[in-house]
Enzyme design. Structure first.
Site, PDB file in Angstrom:
ATOM      1  N   GLU A 197      71.104 -20.035  32.358  1.00  0.00           N
ATOM      2  CA  GLU A 197      72.352 -19.281  32.394  1.00  0.00           C
ATOM      3  C   GLU A 197      72.319 -17.983  31.601  1.00  0.00           C
ATOM      4  O   GLU A 197      73.273 -17.207  31.621  1.00  0.00           O
ATOM      5  CB  GLU A 197      73.514 -20.164  31.914  1.00  0.00           C
ATOM      6  CG  GLU A 197      73.852 -21.291  32.860  1.00  0.00           C
ATOM      7  CD  GLU A 197      72.893 -22.475  32.795  1.00  0.00           C
ATOM      8  OE1 GLU A 197      72.794 -23.203  33.796  1.00  0.00           O
ATOM      9  OE2 GLU A 197      72.228 -22.668  31.749  1.00  0.00           O
ATOM     10  N   ILE A 219      61.325 -26.097  26.376  1.00  0.00           N
ATOM     11  CA  ILE A 219      60.200 -26.873  25.866  1.00  0.00           C
ATOM     12  C   ILE A 219      59.590 -27.671  27.014  1.00  0.00           C
ATOM     13  O   ILE A 219      60.306 -28.318  27.781  1.00  0.00           O
ATOM     14  CB  ILE A 219      60.650 -27.805  24.715  1.00  0.00           C
ATOM     15  CG1 ILE A 219      61.204 -26.964  23.554  1.00  0.00           C
ATOM     16  CG2 ILE A 219      59.493 -28.685  24.252  1.00  0.00           C
ATOM     17  CD1 ILE A 219      61.815 -27.773  22.430  1.00  0.00           C
ATOM     18  N   GLU A 243      57.632 -33.430  31.058  1.00  0.00           N
ATOM     19  CA  GLU A 243      56.648 -34.127  31.885  1.00  0.00           C
ATOM     20  C   GLU A 243      56.651 -33.657  33.334  1.00  0.00           C
ATOM     21  O   GLU A 243      55.782 -34.062  34.106  1.00  0.00           O
ATOM     22  CB  GLU A 243      56.912 -35.624  31.822  1.00  0.00           C
ATOM     23  CG  GLU A 243      56.717 -36.196  30.420  1.00  0.00           C
ATOM     24  CD  GLU A 243      57.043 -37.677  30.355  1.00  0.00           C
ATOM     25  OE1 GLU A 243      57.322 -38.288  31.402  1.00  0.00           O
ATOM     26  OE2 GLU A 243      57.018 -38.218  29.244  1.00  0.00           O
ATOM     27  N   HIS A 250      59.652 -28.817  36.060  1.00  0.00           N
ATOM     28  CA  HIS A 250      60.929 -28.160  35.775  1.00  0.00           C
ATOM     29  C   HIS A 250      60.722 -26.976  34.823  1.00  0.00           C
ATOM     30  O   HIS A 250      61.301 -25.906  35.015  1.00  0.00           O
ATOM     31  CB  HIS A 250      61.898 -29.186  35.184  1.00  0.00           C
ATOM     32  CG  HIS A 250      63.233 -28.648  34.805  1.00  0.00           C
ATOM     33  ND1 HIS A 250      64.205 -28.360  35.727  1.00  0.00           N
ATOM     34  CD2 HIS A 250      63.760 -28.349  33.595  1.00  0.00           C
ATOM     35  CE1 HIS A 250      65.282 -27.898  35.113  1.00  0.00           C
ATOM     36  NE2 HIS A 250      65.036 -27.888  33.811  1.00  0.00           N
ATOM     37  N   PHE A 300      64.046 -10.101  26.227  1.00  0.00           N
ATOM     38  CA  PHE A 300      63.641 -11.490  26.453  1.00  0.00           C
ATOM     39  C   PHE A 300      63.266 -12.134  25.127  1.00  0.00           C
ATOM     40  O   PHE A 300      62.178 -11.923  24.608  1.00  0.00           O
ATOM     41  CB  PHE A 300      62.459 -11.518  27.420  1.00  0.00           C
ATOM     42  CG  PHE A 300      62.029 -12.887  27.851  1.00  0.00           C
ATOM     43  CD1 PHE A 300      62.683 -13.525  28.886  1.00  0.00           C
ATOM     44  CD2 PHE A 300      60.965 -13.522  27.241  1.00  0.00           C
ATOM     45  CE1 PHE A 300      62.276 -14.786  29.312  1.00  0.00           C
ATOM     46  CE2 PHE A 300      60.553 -14.781  27.653  1.00  0.00           C
ATOM     47  CZ  PHE A 300      61.204 -15.417  28.692  1.00  0.00           C
ATOM     48  N   ARG A 336      58.465 -20.681  15.501  1.00  0.00           N
ATOM     49  CA  ARG A 336      58.783 -19.331  15.970  1.00  0.00           C
ATOM     50  C   ARG A 336      60.264 -18.990  15.832  1.00  0.00           C
ATOM     51  O   ARG A 336      60.710 -17.933  16.256  1.00  0.00           O
ATOM     52  CB  ARG A 336      58.335 -19.193  17.427  1.00  0.00           C
ATOM     53  CG  ARG A 336      56.827 -19.145  17.546  1.00  0.00           C
ATOM     54  CD  ARG A 336      56.322 -19.543  18.925  1.00  0.00           C
ATOM     55  NE  ARG A 336      54.861 -19.430  18.988  1.00  0.00           N
ATOM     56  CZ  ARG A 336      54.011 -20.323  18.496  1.00  0.00           C
ATOM     57  NH1 ARG A 336      54.466 -21.418  17.891  1.00  0.00           N
ATOM     58  NH2 ARG A 336      52.703 -20.144  18.596  1.00  0.00           N
TER      59      ARG A 336
END
Length: 162
Positions: free
Chosen positions: A67, A91, A94, A97, A122, A136
């Site tokens: 979004e 992140i 499995e 996606h 970004f 990070r």
């Protein structure tokens, strides 16, 4: 140089211009809030540390990183802004996606910037695990939110120059 060897948010080699008088929106994902909250703190502090005024920083919270694209578009349609900073964290899981979301977000953010002819930065972490994200987002590798703020300031000045 490998990120395992240094803080990625070292700006000592840059001469960053003042953010005074510039208007920003920070569009931040609510998903992975521990990480995105730290990114937001870094971005906000980075803008203020370089002279931005609080009243010239709009905050838009969106549900997830996907979004961020719509949030940036909404901000640019409704505000007189010099730059938009997007902050999120995806992140690896499995399934594939992760790949689809990262690709859609990166391309979407680029397209919003082109569509509005404004810098859209970004500041989305795409990591293998939570530890890498935290490293990070104010951890041992610096704060990508602060990096995004510095980039926004630099790009806003470039945009105003042309």
């Amino acid at each position: 140089m490998s990120s395992t060897l240094k803080n990625l948010s070292d700006f000592s080699h840059l001469q960053v211009k003042s953010a005074a008088g510039l208007k920003f929106a920070i569009v931040v994902s609510q998903w992975n809030a521990e990480v995105t909250g730290a990114l937001l703190n870094g971005a906000y502090k980075g803008l203020l540390d370089h002279g931005a005024q609080e009243e010239n920083i709009a905050l838009i919270e969106v549900p997830g990183s996907f979004e961020l694209v719509a949030g940036s578009d909404i901000a640019l349609r409704n505000k007189d802004l010099d730059a938009v900073i997007t902050l999120g964290c995806v992140i690896q899981g499995e399934t594939r996606h992760f790949d689809f979301i990262c690709d859609a977000v990166a391309n979407g953010i680029a397209q919003v910037g082109i569509q509005h002819n404004k810098p859209v930065i970004f500041g989305v972490l795409t990591t293998d695990n939570l530890e890498q994200a935290l490293d990070r987002a104010g951890g041992k590798h610096g704060n990508k939110g602060e990096e995004a703020a510095i980039t926004a300031i630099q790009m806003a000045h470039i945009h105003k120059s042309y």
